[in-house]
Write a protein that holds these residues in place. Structure first.
Motif, short mmCIF file in Angstrom:
data_model
loop_
_atom_site.label_atom_id
_atom_site.label_comp_id
_atom_site.label_asym_id
_atom_site.label_seq_id
_atom_site.Cartn_x
_atom_site.Cartn_y
_atom_site.Cartn_z
N VAL A 157 46.74 9.25 6.29
CA VAL A 157 45.67 9.23 5.30
C VAL A 157 45.33 7.78 4.98
O VAL A 157 46.20 6.91 5.02
N THR A 180 46.37 17.15 1.81
CA THR A 180 45.83 17.47 3.13
C THR A 180 45.46 18.94 3.31
O THR A 180 44.73 19.27 4.24
N ILE A 182 42.33 20.83 7.62
CA ILE A 182 42.68 19.75 6.71
C ILE A 182 41.41 19.10 6.18
O ILE A 182 40.44 18.91 6.90
N LEU A 205 41.36 11.38 6.44
CA LEU A 205 42.51 11.95 7.13
C LEU A 205 42.28 11.82 8.63
O LEU A 205 41.17 12.04 9.10
#
Length: 261
Positions: A35, A89, A166, A176
């Motif tokens: 991330v 996430t 996600i 992400l």
């Protein structure tokens, strides 16, 4: 009144982070979920890191309720790792029970409402699977110049294959992405992402493994002893270093090039 000469010590914050593995589509090196931290965050702003965050009081409460064979402190860190991953996430790792993309999405929404993992477990009929998050490392970069420092335990988790959904949380993180450890290091060299010192060292260690099983075996060889970086002079330059007997192929870099926070 006589003034105190004692130096005020920084606040130490317990934290947990997870390195999540998945199989690469091309059969190459495993991919890891990373991330990018929001630029407005106080710690590691704009840096690419693994999912995770601080251990909350509710994590300790749940650890006590679970009454596992693990020490309460360790159990609380694993709970935090599972909770933070779901929150940041949308992935439900370290869970036993019926889990699919839709239930994980609903669980994440409920977690954001409640702020704790225990009610999520109750609502969805899930149980915590402590053995699904494997201790990998523990980093405690002491720095008396900062008002707070993080004592962070790193874990490994194997997502394997399958459809995953996600989405970035848009609060603490801005992006992400999946990349192998080697790819992430290449991205850093190209200036596409930025890495703090512990993340770079962990990626170098992770780049040695062809699959999750190899990483798992490495954890057995090197217990997750606390790593406290230290300074030393090499060839007339100040370096930030770590012990050379903990499985890391690179044990330091010049201080002037290291990102520390």
């Amino acid at each position: 009144m006589e003034e105190s000469t004692q130096t005020e010590q920084p606040k130490v914050i317990p934290a947990a982070t997870v390195v999540i593995f998945r199989h690469a589509k091309d059969g190459g090196a495993p991919e890891l979920l990373m991330v990018t931290r929001s630029r407005n965050m106080a710690f590691a702003a704009g840096m690419a890191v693994f999912p995770g965050g601080r251990v909350d009081p509710e994590d300790f409460e749940l650890a006590r309720e679970l009454a596992t064979e693990l020490p309460e402190d360790e159990a609380a860190h694993r709970v935090a790792a599972i909770r933070e991953t779901l929150e940041e996430t949308g992935l439900a790792i370290g869970i036993n029970g019926e889990v699919d993309a839709e239930r994980a999405k609903q669980a994440r929404e409920y977690l954001l409402e409640t702020g704790a993992l225990a009610p999520v477990l109750e609502k969805f009929g899930w149980q915590v699977a402590m053995d699904h998050v494997i201790p990998f490392a523990r980093w405690y970069p002491k720095n008396e110049k900062l008002p707070r420092v993080f004592d962070t335990r790193f874990y490994l988790a194997d997502l394997g294959t399958g459809a995953v959904d996600i989405t970035v949380d848009q609060t603490e993180n801005s992006r992400l992405f999946w990349a192998s450890a080697a790819q992430a290091l290449e991205m850093a060299e190209a200036g596409d992402i930025e890495l703090i010192f512990p993340t770079r060292r962990n990626l170098e260690r992770l780049a040695q493994f062809d699959d999750f099983a190899a990483a798992y075996d490495d954890c057995a060889r090197y217990p997750a002893d606390t790593i406290v970086p230290f300074m030393e002079v090499r060839d007339g330059k100040r370096w930030i270093c770590i012990p050379d007997n903990l499985g890391y192929p690179v044990d330091g870099e010049p201080l002037d090039s290291a990102q520390r926070s």
